[in-house]
Design a protein around this motif. Structure first.
Motif, PDB file in Angstrom:
ATOM      1  N   GLN A 117       0.831  -1.198   0.000  1.00  0.00           N
ATOM      2  CA  GLN A 117       0.000   0.000   0.000  1.00  0.00           C
ATOM      3  C   GLN A 117       0.871   1.257   0.000  1.00  0.00           C
ATOM      4  N   GLN A 118       0.265   2.380  -0.277  1.00  0.00           N
ATOM      5  CA  GLN A 118       0.966   3.652  -0.358  1.00  0.00           C
ATOM      6  C   GLN A 118       1.661   3.981   0.959  1.00  0.00           C
ATOM      7  N   THR A 119       2.941   4.272   0.894  1.00  0.00           N
ATOM      8  CA  THR A 119       3.713   4.620   2.082  1.00  0.00           C
ATOM      9  C   THR A 119       3.208   5.939   2.660  1.00  0.00           C
ATOM     10  N   ALA A 121       0.313   6.551   3.919  1.00  0.00           N
ATOM     11  CA  ALA A 121      -1.141   6.681   3.910  1.00  0.00           C
ATOM     12  C   ALA A 121      -1.718   6.154   5.221  1.00  0.00           C
ATOM     13  N   ASP A 122      -2.798   6.783   5.694  1.00  0.00           N
ATOM     14  CA  ASP A 122      -3.427   6.269   6.898  1.00  0.00           C
ATOM     15  C   ASP A 122      -4.324   5.090   6.525  1.00  0.00           C
ATOM     16  N   GLU A 125      -7.229   5.633   4.065  1.00  0.00           N
ATOM     17  CA  GLU A 125      -6.744   5.828   2.693  1.00  0.00           C
ATOM     18  C   GLU A 125      -6.355   4.488   2.069  1.00  0.00           C
ATOM     19  N   LYS A 126      -5.756   3.611   2.880  1.00  0.00           N
ATOM     20  CA  LYS A 126      -5.376   2.292   2.383  1.00  0.00           C
ATOM     21  C   LYS A 126      -6.611   1.468   2.028  1.00  0.00           C
ATOM     22  N   SER A 128      -9.529   2.635   1.120  1.00  0.00           N
ATOM     23  CA  SER A 128     -10.089   3.225  -0.098  1.00  0.00           C
ATOM     24  C   SER A 128      -9.366   2.706  -1.328  1.00  0.00           C
ATOM     25  N   ALA A 129      -8.034   2.650  -1.259  1.00  0.00           N
ATOM     26  CA  ALA A 129      -7.254   2.147  -2.388  1.00  0.00           C
ATOM     27  C   ALA A 129      -7.496   0.653  -2.605  1.00  0.00           C
TER      28      ALA A 129
END
Length: 240
Positions: A117-119, A121-122, A125-126, A128-129
């Motif tokens: 997952q995006q580094t 990100a809370d 947000e994870k 949602s992705a």
């Protein structure tokens, strides 16, 4: 004059519990295939996990399951294989967790299947992705939550744990894993477990353990497990 502060307090609490309007969810689809003498038996189920930011009693993210256990009829008079909606009996923690105790597949498992997952990100947000990901991926039987069956499907106290490394011990001879797959999906949530477990609605309404007790005070499996191992839905109601 006293009514106004009370209303304000209730409104503030509701506002906090809603996480200032922040909420995310995703659905996972679990597919299990089992080899039997009559051929491969296969079924899938879809469960939703809802996440919401909260600030009371502390800031964080709460989650809630919305769905039911996977029920696989193995036919020919065999006991069914049930994959619980939670991982209660042998939970793992830290980097070893593959399926969380009560929140579905772990973040590490999803990262392995769909990429990190995006580094920075809370969690929301994870989530949602993650909800946008698609594609089925094979996982191991060891990645699954609790596996259960019943000596008699009409008697909840006859519940048995299934040894994932020795399926024939509880499910019958010549039964083995064929495939297990997991994916993120937008398919409808599965709602069929009540037709397979005819006692489930009564146990839910009375909030009972599988041995019929209202409290968990014993070490027997039927007292450890309850209706909530098979079904958790936002619409469920209990009488006590």
């Amino acid at each position: 004059m006293r009514i106004v502060p009370l209303r304000l307090a209730v409104a503030l609490l509701a506002f906090c519990l809603a996480g200032y309007g922040r909420g995310e969810s995703y659905r996972y689809k679990l597919t299990v295939e089992i080899n039997t003498p009559e051929g491969v038996k296969r079924t899938s189920n879809v469960v939703e996990i809802e996440f919401s930011g909260v600030s009371v009693p502390a800031r964080g993210v709460m989650h809630k399951l919305n769905g039911e256990a996977l029920y696989l009829d193995l036919g020919d008079g065999r006991r069914p294989l049930i994959v619980s909606i939670v991982n209660q009996l042998h939970p793992l923690y830290g980097k070893d967790v593959r399926w969380s105790r009560d929140g579905g597949p772990s973040e590490s498992l999803w990262s392995e299947l769909y990429g990190a997952q995006q580094t920075g990100a809370d969690l929301l947000e994870k989530i949602s992705a993650l909800s946008t990901k698609r594609g089925s991926h094979e996982i191991r039987p060891d990645d699954l939550p609790d596996l259960l069956t019943f000596a008699d499907i009409n008697v909840p106290s006859s519940v048995m744990e299934v040894d994932r490394h020795n399926l024939p011990a509880s499910l019958g001879q010549n039964v083995s894993w064929a495939n297990v797959a997991l994916e993120v999906t937008n398919e409808p949530i599965t709602k069929s477990i009540n037709s397979n477990l005819p006692w489930l609605q009564e146990y839910r309404e009375k909030n009972l353990r599988l041995d019929g007790a209202s409290h968990g005070a014993k070490r027997e499996l039927a007292n450890i497990l309850s209706w909530s191992n098979f079904e958790q839905t936002r619409d469920l109601k209990r009488t006590r």
